[in-house]
Design a protein around this motif. Sequence first.
Motif, PDB file in Angstrom:
ATOM      1  N   UNK A 176       2.837  16.615   7.011  1.00  0.00           N
ATOM      2  CA  UNK A 176       1.705  16.622   8.081  1.00  0.00           C
ATOM      3  C   UNK A 176       0.701  17.500   6.273  1.00  0.00           C
ATOM      4  N   UNK A 177      -0.553  17.199   6.228  1.00  0.00           N
ATOM      5  CA  UNK A 177      -2.281  17.000   5.630  1.00  0.00           C
ATOM      6  C   UNK A 177      -2.098  18.300   5.837  1.00  0.00           C
ATOM      7  N   UNK A 178      -2.455  19.589   5.221  1.00  0.00           N
ATOM      8  CA  UNK A 178      -2.348  20.532   4.616  1.00  0.00           C
ATOM      9  C   UNK A 178      -4.156  21.341   4.791  1.00  0.00           C
ATOM     10  N   UNK A 179      -4.190  22.322   6.118  1.00  0.00           N
ATOM     11  CA  UNK A 179      -5.548  22.771   6.914  1.00  0.00           C
ATOM     12  C   UNK A 179      -6.079  23.407   5.902  1.00  0.00           C
ATOM     13  N   UNK A 180      -6.954  23.741   6.337  1.00  0.00           N
ATOM     14  CA  UNK A 180      -8.027  24.590   5.276  1.00  0.00           C
ATOM     15  C   UNK A 180      -8.249  25.901   4.645  1.00  0.00           C
ATOM     16  N   UNK A 181      -6.889  26.579   5.154  1.00  0.00           N
ATOM     17  CA  UNK A 181      -6.642  27.524   4.806  1.00  0.00           C
ATOM     18  C   UNK A 181      -5.474  27.249   4.356  1.00  0.00           C
ATOM     19  N   UNK A 182      -4.711  26.511   4.326  1.00  0.00           N
ATOM     20  CA  UNK A 182      -3.756  26.165   3.663  1.00  0.00           C
ATOM     21  C   UNK A 182      -4.382  25.753   2.401  1.00  0.00           C
ATOM     22  N   UNK A 183      -5.193  25.001   2.172  1.00  0.00           N
ATOM     23  CA  UNK A 183      -5.648  23.935   0.955  1.00  0.00           C
ATOM     24  C   UNK A 183      -6.598  25.221  -0.281  1.00  0.00           C
ATOM     25  N   UNK A 184      -7.146  26.293   0.605  1.00  0.00           N
ATOM     26  CA  UNK A 184      -7.632  27.242   0.299  1.00  0.00           C
ATOM     27  C   UNK A 184      -6.558  28.017  -1.025  1.00  0.00           C
ATOM     28  N   UNK A 185      -5.823  28.719   0.253  1.00  0.00           N
ATOM     29  CA  UNK A 185      -4.536  29.002  -0.636  1.00  0.00           C
ATOM     30  C   UNK A 185      -3.944  28.581  -1.378  1.00  0.00           C
ATOM     31  N   UNK A 186      -3.816  27.256  -1.534  1.00  0.00           N
ATOM     32  CA  UNK A 186      -2.860  26.073  -2.137  1.00  0.00           C
ATOM     33  C   UNK A 186      -3.131  26.412  -3.615  1.00  0.00           C
ATOM     34  N   UNK A 187      -5.024  26.481  -3.835  1.00  0.00           N
ATOM     35  CA  UNK A 187      -5.646  26.390  -4.829  1.00  0.00           C
ATOM     36  C   UNK A 187      -5.255  27.675  -5.043  1.00  0.00           C
ATOM     37  N   UNK A 188      -5.176  28.642  -5.177  1.00  0.00           N
ATOM     38  CA  UNK A 188      -5.590  29.914  -5.790  1.00  0.00           C
ATOM     39  C   UNK A 188      -3.812  30.364  -6.039  1.00  0.00           C
ATOM     40  N   UNK A 189      -2.776  29.661  -5.322  1.00  0.00           N
ATOM     41  CA  UNK A 189      -1.110  30.649  -5.673  1.00  0.00           C
ATOM     42  C   UNK A 189      -0.473  29.336  -6.085  1.00  0.00           C
ATOM     43  N   UNK A 190      -0.790  27.920  -6.119  1.00  0.00           N
ATOM     44  CA  UNK A 190      -0.165  27.115  -6.856  1.00  0.00           C
ATOM     45  C   UNK A 190       0.798  26.764  -7.641  1.00  0.00           C
ATOM     46  N   UNK A 191       1.756  26.699  -8.031  1.00  0.00           N
ATOM     47  CA  UNK A 191       2.659  26.393  -9.537  1.00  0.00           C
ATOM     48  C   UNK A 191       1.481  25.153 -10.771  1.00  0.00           C
ATOM     49  N   UNK A 192       0.615  24.188  -9.470  1.00  0.00           N
ATOM     50  CA  UNK A 192       0.208  23.624 -10.132  1.00  0.00           C
ATOM     51  C   UNK A 192      -1.268  22.925  -9.549  1.00  0.00           C
ATOM     52  N   UNK A 193      -2.573  22.844  -9.844  1.00  0.00           N
ATOM     53  CA  UNK A 193      -3.211  22.105  -9.699  1.00  0.00           C
ATOM     54  C   UNK A 193      -3.925  21.304 -10.008  1.00  0.00           C
ATOM     55  N   UNK A 194      -4.185  20.497 -10.083  1.00  0.00           N
ATOM     56  CA  UNK A 194      -5.048  19.251 -11.055  1.00  0.00           C
ATOM     57  C   UNK A 194      -5.970  17.980 -10.445  1.00  0.00           C
ATOM     58  N   UNK A 195      -6.981  17.614 -10.716  1.00  0.00           N
ATOM     59  CA  UNK A 195      -7.529  16.318 -10.359  1.00  0.00           C
ATOM     60  C   UNK A 195      -7.606  15.483 -11.134  1.00  0.00           C
ATOM     61  N   UNK A 196      -6.858  14.730 -10.029  1.00  0.00           N
ATOM     62  CA  UNK A 196      -6.577  13.540 -10.487  1.00  0.00           C
ATOM     63  C   UNK A 196      -6.831  12.067  -9.629  1.00  0.00           C
ATOM     64  N   UNK A 197      -6.442  10.830 -10.184  1.00  0.00           N
ATOM     65  CA  UNK A 197      -6.967   9.202  -9.312  1.00  0.00           C
ATOM     66  C   UNK A 197      -5.349   9.136  -9.618  1.00  0.00           C
TER      67      UNK A 197
END
Length: 288
Positions: free
Chosen positions: A169-190
């Motif tokens: 399931x796609x992440x909801x708004x709260x999960x997206x904001x938390x994921x950006x701050x606490x994930x093991x990796x965060x990238x902007x990519x194609x």
Amino acid sequence: MASGDRFGPWTGHVACLLLVGVLCWMLELVESADSCHWRDSGLPYDLTSQNVKPVYMDCKRGRIQWDYPYGAVRIVISPKRFDSDFVLCVRPDDGFYGANVYHQTPGGLEVISLQQEEKFQKTMCFESVNGAVPIFMETELNQGEMKHVILHYEVKQKSSTQLIVEECEPCNSTELLKAYCSSDFVVKAAIRDIVHNAWTDQSELDLSISKLYFQKEETFTPTEQGYHRGRVVAPLHCQMKVGRGHFLLSGSYSLGQSWLRCMPRYEDFRKLAWEAEKNGTNYCKFDG
């Protein structure tokens, strides 16, 4: 217990290792927090020796790399921060081939992979006994051009054996904001391409990364063109498809792989993050 002839020329000597001990080699062991990485070489080859090389790992996760493998290695994984029995999961690196791999149990050696059989690619998990899991690897003679074999390992409590989140399931708004701050990796990519692998039950996403926000492990590599390249994986049943444009991908690192959890379109996330900062509902500042 099966005989040494059944499993190969060195396995019959495991009992000797337990009873009388063998010559210990100097080990290259790198520790960082809860990670341990071991790397050693089978060189120089000694055709008359049937000793088993002992390796002891006391961390929760790491990598075992055996360069120019020859002979046999017994790896005992017993993390010092666990007060009770646990589950150990191991995954071979891409292209793993050329070694017999066993799980040593009180009743004998349990085959994980034999080098003459289909390549060992799947993640496999085992319960500890008395706070340890022994893994035994051996090679046979005339390995040709085989340069190394690599195993990734990770341990979990029995009550929490799932290493990665397999939700689609796609992440909801709260999960997206938390994921950006606490994930093991965060990238902007194609997304350049997606390969679906039925044998490993994974989909591999090949990424062209225009901005690297964070990575816990050095899994995304820079190119001469100024961007990064790398792969992330997702469960096969999520039926991932190539989409146009840029995405903000985040997730967790497990067993040498970057597992995808959230993947909103970049512009959608940027609007969400700016709105959260304006309302004071963000978890950290977005470096858009």
